[in-house]
Motif scaffolding. Structure first.
Motif: not given
Length: 118
Positions: A21-31, A77-82
């Motif tokens: 899993s790879c979760t992004a923080s600091g950006i919105s889901g749209i971005i 929605v979760e800002n996450t890649g797999y």
């Protein structure tokens, strides 16, 4: 500030599965959704190689060595890649990195170790 945090690596026997899993923080889901998402891996002394890529339109690209075994996906929605990795082989052992990129912007995760061994 955009940060990517990877998880899911570990030790698995040959033939087993892992999901990174790879979760992004600091950006919105749209971005997050307008970034191309990729997974790379790099073994010691070797160049970093592209494992899988998922474009914003849903097009996927895989390295020949993982086709049919790995699947890349994302949840905007979760800002996450797999990266779902099945039928793992010892040669898949290395550090895996997630990457997101768009025009003039690119970010990398810190890497997660995957070890395939009996």
């Amino acid at each position: 500030q955009v940060q990517l945090v990877e998880s899911g690596g570990g030790l698995v026997q040959p033939g087993g599965s892992l999901r990174l899993s790879c979760t992004a923080s600091g950006i919105s889901g749209i971005i997050f959704s307008i970034y191309v998402m990729s997974w790379y891996r790099q073994a010691p002394g070797k160049q970093r190689e592209l494992v899988a890529r998922l474009t914003t339109s849903g097009t996927t690209t895989y390295a020949d060595s993982v086709k049919g075994r790995f699947t890349i996906s994302r949840d905007n929605v979760e800002n996450t890649g797999y990266l779902q990795m099945n039928r793992l082989k010892p040669e898949d052992t290395t550090v895996y990195y997630c990457n997101i990129e768009k025009f003039r912007s690119e970010h990398w995760g810190q890497g997660t170790q995957v070890t395939v061994s009996s």
